[in-house]
Design a protein around this motif. Structure first.
Motif, PDB file in Angstrom:
ATOM      1  N   GLN A  45      -2.475  22.674 -22.193  1.00  5.32           N
ATOM      2  CA  GLN A  45      -2.160  24.096 -22.287  1.00  5.32           C
ATOM      3  C   GLN A  45      -3.256  24.927 -22.941  1.00  5.32           C
ATOM      4  O   GLN A  45      -3.063  26.134 -23.169  1.00  5.32           O
ATOM      5  CB  GLN A  45      -0.843  24.283 -23.053  1.00  5.32           C
ATOM      6  N   ARG A  46      -4.402  24.347 -23.216  1.00  5.34           N
ATOM      7  CA  ARG A  46      -5.504  25.145 -23.747  1.00  5.34           C
ATOM      8  C   ARG A  46      -5.968  26.146 -22.683  1.00  5.34           C
ATOM      9  O   ARG A  46      -5.994  25.821 -21.498  1.00  5.34           O
ATOM     10  CB  ARG A  46      -6.671  24.242 -24.152  1.00  5.34           C
ATOM     11  N   PRO A  47      -6.325  27.365 -23.092  1.00  5.12           N
ATOM     12  CA  PRO A  47      -6.734  28.376 -22.107  1.00  5.12           C
ATOM     13  C   PRO A  47      -8.022  27.987 -21.401  1.00  5.12           C
ATOM     14  O   PRO A  47      -8.963  27.481 -22.018  1.00  5.12           O
ATOM     15  CB  PRO A  47      -6.911  29.640 -22.957  1.00  5.12           C
ATOM     16  N   GLU A  48      -8.042  28.203 -20.080  1.00 11.04           N
ATOM     17  CA  GLU A  48      -9.233  27.946 -19.282  1.00 11.04           C
ATOM     18  C   GLU A  48      -9.522  29.179 -18.439  1.00 11.04           C
ATOM     19  O   GLU A  48      -8.618  29.856 -17.966  1.00 11.04           O
ATOM     20  CB  GLU A  48      -9.019  26.734 -18.360  1.00 11.04           C
ATOM     21  N   LEU A  49     -10.810  29.436 -18.231  1.00 11.48           N
ATOM     22  CA  LEU A  49     -11.229  30.619 -17.488  1.00 11.48           C
ATOM     23  C   LEU A  49     -12.091  30.204 -16.304  1.00 11.48           C
ATOM     24  O   LEU A  49     -12.551  29.065 -16.211  1.00 11.48           O
ATOM     25  CB  LEU A  49     -12.037  31.560 -18.394  1.00 11.48           C
ATOM     26  N   GLU A  56      -2.809  25.212 -33.147  1.00 15.13           N
ATOM     27  CA  GLU A  56      -4.172  25.323 -32.629  1.00 15.13           C
ATOM     28  C   GLU A  56      -4.180  25.919 -31.225  1.00 15.13           C
ATOM     29  O   GLU A  56      -5.005  26.779 -30.899  1.00 15.13           O
ATOM     30  CB  GLU A  56      -4.842  23.948 -32.616  1.00 15.13           C
ATOM     31  N   VAL A  57      -3.238  25.467 -30.378  1.00 12.79           N
ATOM     32  CA  VAL A  57      -3.155  25.996 -29.015  1.00 12.79           C
ATOM     33  C   VAL A  57      -2.831  27.489 -29.046  1.00 12.79           C
ATOM     34  O   VAL A  57      -3.456  28.290 -28.334  1.00 12.79           O
ATOM     35  CB  VAL A  57      -2.084  25.244 -28.195  1.00 12.79           C
ATOM     36  N   ILE A  58      -1.879  27.882 -29.879  1.00 13.39           N
ATOM     37  CA  ILE A  58      -1.505  29.295 -29.984  1.00 13.39           C
ATOM     38  C   ILE A  58      -2.699  30.127 -30.451  1.00 13.39           C
ATOM     39  O   ILE A  58      -2.966  31.218 -29.918  1.00 13.39           O
ATOM     40  CB  ILE A  58      -0.322  29.479 -30.958  1.00 13.39           C
ATOM     41  N   SER A  95       3.152  13.651 -22.972  1.00 14.01           N
ATOM     42  CA  SER A  95       3.475  13.570 -24.394  1.00 14.01           C
ATOM     43  C   SER A  95       3.122  14.910 -25.029  1.00 14.01           C
ATOM     44  O   SER A  95       2.344  15.691 -24.456  1.00 14.01           O
ATOM     45  CB  SER A  95       2.670  12.462 -25.054  1.00 14.01           C
ATOM     46  N   PRO A  96       3.680  15.231 -26.204  1.00 13.37           N
ATOM     47  CA  PRO A  96       3.324  16.494 -26.863  1.00 13.37           C
ATOM     48  C   PRO A  96       1.819  16.656 -27.049  1.00 13.37           C
ATOM     49  O   PRO A  96       1.288  17.756 -26.881  1.00 13.37           O
ATOM     50  CB  PRO A  96       4.062  16.404 -28.197  1.00 13.37           C
ATOM     51  N   THR A  97       1.132  15.561 -27.370  1.00 15.54           N
ATOM     52  CA  THR A  97      -0.323  15.637 -27.532  1.00 15.54           C
ATOM     53  C   THR A  97      -0.999  15.979 -26.208  1.00 15.54           C
ATOM     54  O   THR A  97      -1.876  16.855 -26.141  1.00 15.54           O
ATOM     55  CB  THR A  97      -0.880  14.299 -28.050  1.00 15.54           C
ATOM     56  N   THR A 127       7.147  28.767 -26.745  1.00 14.01           N
ATOM     57  CA  THR A 127       8.410  28.201 -26.266  1.00 14.01           C
ATOM     58  C   THR A 127       8.161  26.971 -25.406  1.00 14.01           C
ATOM     59  O   THR A 127       8.864  25.958 -25.532  1.00 14.01           O
ATOM     60  CB  THR A 127       9.193  29.255 -25.459  1.00 14.01           C
ATOM     61  N   ALA A 128       7.159  27.050 -24.536  1.00 11.79           N
ATOM     62  CA  ALA A 128       6.841  25.899 -23.681  1.00 11.79           C
ATOM     63  C   ALA A 128       6.421  24.698 -24.508  1.00 11.79           C
ATOM     64  O   ALA A 128       6.833  23.560 -24.232  1.00 11.79           O
ATOM     65  CB  ALA A 128       5.741  26.275 -22.692  1.00 11.79           C
ATOM     66  N   LEU A 129       5.621  24.906 -25.533  1.00 15.26           N
ATOM     67  CA  LEU A 129       5.169  23.808 -26.404  1.00 15.26           C
ATOM     68  C   LEU A 129       6.358  23.135 -27.096  1.00 15.26           C
ATOM     69  O   LEU A 129       6.451  21.900 -27.157  1.00 15.26           O
ATOM     70  CB  LEU A 129       4.181  24.339 -27.437  1.00 15.26           C
TER      71      LEU A 129
END
Length: 262
Positions: A161-165, A236-238, A153-155, A138-140
């Motif tokens: 929004q890529r997951p980070e640990l 890809e993000v999902i 920008s969307p890009t 939804t955020a994307l």
């Protein structure tokens, strides 16, 4: 015909409307500051104009002025008082308009909050990975529709929004637990921030009703989804989020075997 005398101590050309249209005087607080300054100037002129009838150095200066000169100062004080009265009227008008604007703003914010709660039932406490992924999705989409964090920008937003640990600092639990907690809290924060942004979007007062702004926002989102349910970058993000969450969750078979051994 005798020329009609004009009261020069009355600032007839300075009305409340003139004051309100002056640049820089935007709030009742600004006008209150002007009122205070005018009152101070008027008071100082009266001290000198009244001469020895007033105490203090300024009053005694008037002893060395002629009667006409002292009267001139008193007239100037009256003129400034006249200006000040119109500033007071302008301040009162501005106060009323500010209170009305605040009431309208609070009403719109309350209505927007009600609509967001009803129209966007994203789970407050996600029960599974699909709930979490739905929030990211939804955020994307809402970023692509320029509703959420449109300064990216969307890009750029997809990259962000890529997951980070690995949050630094003293922390407790196993590495798997800590990493899962990082992902979970990032998504739940994303949910809260997204809903706040939607509320701000539809409560913005452009003269239309909150419901109308909600409908317009939904149309923008629908237009984007009609072009692509998810872009390749968003997919890809999902997928990255799905893999990250799955990798940190113990397999169901492992949990069952442990229960059997117990």
């Amino acid at each position: 015909m005798a020329k009609k005398s004009v009261d020069i101590t009355h600032a007839s050309g300075i009305t409340a409307e003139v004051v309100l249209n002056l640049g820089g005087l935007y709030t009742a607080k600004d006008l209150r500051s002007v009122q205070t300054k005018l009152t101070s100037v008027s008071g100082e002129l009266r001290k000198i104009g009244h001469g020895s009838t007033r105490s203090g150095v300024l009053g005694r200066l008037g002893d060395h002025l002629t009667e006409d000169q002292r009267q001139l100062l008193l007239d100037a004080a009256n003129l400034i008082d006249s200006v000040g009265n119109n500033v007071v009227h302008a301040k009162e008008k501005r106060q009323r308009s500010e209170k009305e604007a605040q009431r309208r703003r609070e009403a719109r914010e309350k209505r927007a909050k009600q609509l967001v709660t009803a129209e966007f039932p994203l789970p407050a406490v996600p029960n599974d990975h699909e709930d979490l992924l739905e929030i990211v999705k939804t955020a994307l989409i809402y970023n692509r529709a320029r509703v959420y964090q449109a300064f990216y920008s969307p890009t750029e937003f997809c990259l962000k929004q890529r997951p980070e640990l690995g949050t630094p600092g003293v922390r407790f639990g196993t590495k798997r637990e800590r990493d899962y907690s990082d992902l979970f809290h990032k998504i739940t924060y994303l949910r809260s921030d997204l809903l706040d942004a939607i509320q701000d979007e539809i409560s913005y007062d452009d003269g239309s009703e909150v419901e109308e702004r909600l409908a317009a926002m939904k149309k923008r989102v629908a237009d984007q989804v009609s072009q692509a349910a998810l872009t390749n970058q968003e997919k890809e993000v999902i997928e990255l989020w799905r893999k990250a969450l799955d990798s940190l969750t113990p397999p169901a078979s492992s949990s069952k075997s442990q229960e059997g051994q117990a």
